[in-house]
Design an enzyme around this catalytic site. Structure first.
Site, PDB file in Angstrom:
ATOM      1  N   HIS A 119      -2.386  -2.371  -9.844  1.00  0.00           N
ATOM      2  CA  HIS A 119      -3.329  -1.765  -8.906  1.00  0.00           C
ATOM      3  C   HIS A 119      -4.587  -2.600  -8.872  1.00  0.00           C
ATOM      4  CE1 HIS A 119      -5.744   1.287  -6.904  1.00  0.00           C
ATOM      5  NE2 HIS A 119      -4.601   1.831  -6.560  1.00  0.00           N
ATOM      6  N   ASP A 178       2.720   5.376  -7.016  1.00  0.00           N
ATOM      7  CA  ASP A 178       3.973   5.267  -6.280  1.00  0.00           C
ATOM      8  C   ASP A 178       5.194   5.134  -7.164  1.00  0.00           C
ATOM      9  OD1 ASP A 178       2.996   5.440  -3.683  1.00  0.00           O
ATOM     10  OD2 ASP A 178       2.266   3.386  -3.775  1.00  0.00           O
ATOM     11  N   HIS A 188       0.871  -1.189   0.000  1.00  0.00           N
ATOM     12  CA  HIS A 188       0.000   0.000   0.000  1.00  0.00           C
ATOM     13  C   HIS A 188       0.902   1.231   0.000  1.00  0.00           C
ATOM     14  CE1 HIS A 188      -3.478   2.395   0.516  1.00  0.00           C
ATOM     15  NE2 HIS A 188      -3.824   2.117   1.753  1.00  0.00           N
TER      16      HIS A 188
HETATM   17  N1  ACO Z   1       4.750  -7.047 -10.681  1.00  0.00           N
HETATM   18  C1  ACO Z   1       4.646  -8.264 -11.285  1.00  0.00           C
HETATM   19  N2  ACO Z   1       3.497  -8.951 -11.363  1.00  0.00           N
HETATM   20  C2  ACO Z   1       2.415  -8.420 -10.793  1.00  0.00           C
HETATM   21  C3  ACO Z   1       2.442  -7.165 -10.153  1.00  0.00           C
HETATM   22  C4  ACO Z   1       3.668  -6.470 -10.115  1.00  0.00           C
HETATM   23  N3  ACO Z   1       3.764  -5.276  -9.518  1.00  0.00           N
HETATM   24  N4  ACO Z   1       1.206  -6.863  -9.674  1.00  0.00           N
HETATM   25  C5  ACO Z   1       0.434  -7.899 -10.013  1.00  0.00           C
HETATM   26  N5  ACO Z   1       1.158  -8.834 -10.690  1.00  0.00           N
HETATM   27  C6  ACO Z   1       0.647 -10.069 -11.278  1.00  0.00           C
HETATM   28  C7  ACO Z   1       0.382 -11.128 -10.226  1.00  0.00           C
HETATM   29  O1  ACO Z   1       1.502 -11.936 -10.019  1.00  0.00           O
HETATM   30  C8  ACO Z   1      -0.782 -11.868 -10.834  1.00  0.00           C
HETATM   31  O2  ACO Z   1      -0.267 -12.683 -11.850  1.00  0.00           O
HETATM   32  P1  ACO Z   1      -0.905 -14.163 -12.068  1.00  0.00           P
HETATM   33  O3  ACO Z   1      -2.323 -13.905 -12.509  1.00  0.00           O
HETATM   34  O4  ACO Z   1      -0.036 -14.788 -13.103  1.00  0.00           O
HETATM   35  O5  ACO Z   1      -0.830 -14.852 -10.739  1.00  0.00           O
HETATM   36  C9  ACO Z   1      -1.582 -10.779 -11.528  1.00  0.00           C
HETATM   37  O6  ACO Z   1      -0.617  -9.767 -11.861  1.00  0.00           O
HETATM   38  C10 ACO Z   1      -2.701 -10.188 -10.669  1.00  0.00           C
HETATM   39  O7  ACO Z   1      -2.114  -9.750  -9.439  1.00  0.00           O
HETATM   40  P2  ACO Z   1      -2.874  -9.720  -8.051  1.00  0.00           P
HETATM   41  O8  ACO Z   1      -1.841  -9.825  -6.963  1.00  0.00           O
HETATM   42  O9  ACO Z   1      -3.997 -10.691  -8.069  1.00  0.00           O
HETATM   43  O10 ACO Z   1      -3.478  -8.249  -8.065  1.00  0.00           O
HETATM   44  P3  ACO Z   1      -4.060  -7.477  -6.821  1.00  0.00           P
HETATM   45  O11 ACO Z   1      -5.137  -6.611  -7.340  1.00  0.00           O
HETATM   46  O12 ACO Z   1      -4.378  -8.415  -5.708  1.00  0.00           O
HETATM   47  O13 ACO Z   1      -2.806  -6.593  -6.333  1.00  0.00           O
HETATM   48  C11 ACO Z   1      -1.318  -4.822  -5.991  1.00  0.00           C
HETATM   49  C12 ACO Z   1      -2.691  -5.232  -6.522  1.00  0.00           C
HETATM   50  C13 ACO Z   1      -1.168  -5.259  -4.515  1.00  0.00           C
HETATM   51  C14 ACO Z   1      -1.185  -3.292  -6.045  1.00  0.00           C
HETATM   52  C15 ACO Z   1      -0.233  -5.511  -6.853  1.00  0.00           C
HETATM   53  O14 ACO Z   1      -0.358  -5.098  -8.195  1.00  0.00           O
HETATM   54  C16 ACO Z   1       1.186  -5.258  -6.343  1.00  0.00           C
HETATM   55  O15 ACO Z   1       1.665  -5.983  -5.470  1.00  0.00           O
HETATM   56  N6  ACO Z   1       1.880  -4.201  -6.883  1.00  0.00           N
HETATM   57  C17 ACO Z   1       3.195  -3.844  -6.400  1.00  0.00           C
HETATM   58  C18 ACO Z   1       3.061  -3.038  -5.117  1.00  0.00           C
HETATM   59  C19 ACO Z   1       2.555  -1.621  -5.362  1.00  0.00           C
HETATM   60  O16 ACO Z   1       3.015  -0.922  -6.255  1.00  0.00           O
HETATM   61  N7  ACO Z   1       1.592  -1.199  -4.525  1.00  0.00           N
HETATM   62  C20 ACO Z   1       1.037   0.161  -4.578  1.00  0.00           C
HETATM   63  C21 ACO Z   1      -0.396   0.135  -4.907  1.00  0.00           C
HETATM   64  S1  ACO Z   1      -0.999   1.759  -5.115  1.00  0.00           S
HETATM   65  C22 ACO Z   1      -1.258   2.291  -3.552  1.00  0.00           C
HETATM   66  O17 ACO Z   1      -1.426   1.611  -2.598  1.00  0.00           O
HETATM   67  C23 ACO Z   1      -1.212   3.715  -3.400  1.00  0.00           C
END
Ligand code: ACO
Length: 438
Positions: free
Chosen positions: A306, A362, A267
């Site tokens: 996201h 971010d 987050h």
């Molecule tokens: N890098 C690589 N792969 C990713 C990323 C990433 N940043 N984000 C998602 N994926 C992939 C997952 O591995 C998954 O792949 P799969 O279907 O092959 O298993 C798919 O994309 C879907 O990902 P989920 O984790 O199901 O997506 P979710 O909506 O639960 O997560 C989140 C969203 C937590 C923001 C995620 O994208 C992440 O961890 N990003 C990196 C951290 C980040 O930048 N957070 C800031 C968010 S903005 C904020 O809070 C202000």
């Protein structure tokens, strides 16, 4: 055509008609679906609220598929250019842009509540020299509530408003002091002649000079970052604020919980993680290899993806432009080239394209904060300062919502059925051995 959903329970052959309101069905409507009269009734299972609306809200609108973000109907792009953080905070809290007089009064009230009780200073000196500023922030916000016992009267609108002003006004002071504490520098008192962002920079960086005057371009950049981070509807920390607030605890305690949720690397801790990632990559030439590692499951590309945006995060676009205005004053951040290359490769790569992973707010914000001379550990705190307005707007809306009840989800129990207690000398495998075996 009626606005209803017809459900057939194949276990019983019975059919149910469930009303559809605002594109949703009430999960409680499923409770009538039973096999036997004594059954609890059907529940919905949605562990991360992936498809569950928990509130009806009039604060922030997001269309993640096209990349739209509006506060109270106003596009974020317009607010970022024309508004100030305090005006935006007023809008989020009260629903409309303030008149000139209202804005002047609000600014005056916030400015004159920026000082904190001297006890706060004593409390902060008790932290270890290297305590994480977000840990200090969370603790001190909670402790602040002990100074205002009347804050527990959350059903009194005047009391609520007084705490809203106090919290918005005091969080920059707490944030700046957590930084000064890490540095071993004397805490700087607020300067009521300065605007919100300017005063924050003064409390962070003022040394022996009688007045701290940062470059106006940097003040405006920070103001824009504050506007962009002010609210984001039902995200993890807003949901924490609402859930904790639903117990009718005082807003300081609820806000400390929300800030704790923001601290996590998925987050508000993500911008800190982005900078660590960029520093770890170290050079543009290592970017393709890093992207391959992410694709093979070795970690995530921080600042990408996201839960709601399946398109370019509109805040990331604005931040990218703001970064240029900052780098004109501070000089180019060398990590920017690595970030730009990462973005270019990721936006063309099938892995990221097919999963709709775009830069989020971010991805670039950390680079600006670093250029402003703000240390990485302060990034989540910098997010918490403006998000305080959003958390409070969400909290206020919840408190007066006639549908609000204490937040209390259901569970699907998957543990052991009833069994008899076994005396200790008759047990074979210990719980820890069993956990280790998994
Ligand atoms: N890098 C690589 N792969 C990713 C990323 C990433 N940043 N984000 C998602 N994926 C992939 C997952 O591995 C998954 O792949 P799969 O279907 O092959 O298993 C798919 O994309 C879907 O990902 P989920 O984790 O199901 O997506 P979710 O909506 O639960 O997560 C989140 C969203 C937590 C923001 C995620 O994208 C992440 O961890 N990003 C990196 C951290 C980040 O930048 N957070 C800031 C968010 S903005 C904020 O809070 C202000």
């Amino acid at each position: 055509m009626p606005d209803t959903l017809t459900l057939t329970d194949n276990r019983t052959g019975l059919t149910y008609e469930v009303p559809i309101e605002d594109g949703a069905v009430r999960a409680n409507a499923l409770r009538q679906v039973k096999v036997e009269e004594a059954d609890f009734g059907l529940m919905s299972y949605d562990p991360a609220f992936l498809n569950t609306a928990s509130v009806r809200s009039a604060i922030t609108f997001i269309d993640g598929d096209v990349g739209i973000l509006r506060y109270r109907g106003y596009p974020i792009e317009q607010l970022a250019v024309d508004s100030t953080y305090l005006e935006t905070a007023f809008l989020l809290l009260f629903g409309e842009l303030p008149t000139k007089d209202e804005l002047a009064r609000f600014e005056h009230e916030v400015t004159y509540h920026t000082f904190v009780h001297e006890n706060v200073k004593t409390l902060m000196t008790g932290f270890r020299y290297d305590a994480h500023p977000m840990g200090m922030f969370v603790s001190v916000v909670a402790a602040l509530g002990t100074l205002y016992p009347e804050a527990s009267k959350v059903d009194d609108p005047d009391v609520r408003l007084a705490q809203v002003i106090r919290l918005i006004a005091k969080v920059p002071t707490i944030a700046a002091w957590s930084y000064r504490h890490n540095k071993g520098l004397p805490y700087v008192y607020p300067d009521n002649d300065l605007g919100f962002a300017e005063n924050f920079l003064s409390m962070m960086f003022k040394m022996a000079e009688s007045k701290y005057s940062p470059d106006p371009a940097l003040v405006r950049a920070l103001e824009v970052l504050f506007i962009l981070h002010a609210d984001h509807e039902q995200n993890c920390s807003a949901n924490a604020m609402r859930a904790i607030g639903s117990s009718k605890v005082d807003p300081y305690s609820a806000l400390a919980g929300a800030a704790a949720a923001l601290y996590g690397p998925l987050h508000g801790g993500a911008n800190e993680a982005v900078l660590r990632m960029l520093a770890q990559i170290g050079d543009v030439k290592h970017v393709p290899e890093f992207v391959e590692r992410v694709k093979s499951g070795e970690g995530r590309l921080m600042g990408f993806g996201h839960r709601v945006y399946k398109n370019y995060d509109p805040r990331a676009k604005i931040i990218k432009e703001t970064a240029d205005s900052v780098f004109e004053v501070t000089g180019r951040n060398p990590l920017l080239d690595i970030a730009l290359e990462l973005e270019k490769i990721a936006l063309e790569d099938e892995y990221f394209v097919s999963r709709k992973l775009y830069p989020n707010v971010d991805f670039y914000s950390g680079l600006i904060y670093q250029a402003l001379g703000l240390p990485t550990a302060m990034f989540p705190v910098l997010f918490a300062i403006p998000r305080t307005a959003g958390w409070l707007a969400q909290w206020l809306e919840g408190i007066v919502d006639p549908e609000q009840k204490i937040a209390r989800p259901r569970q699907i129990y998957i543990g052991a059925a009833e069994r008899n207690y076994v005396p200790v000398d008759q047990r074979t495998a210990g719980a820890r051995d069993l956990v280790a075996a998994h």
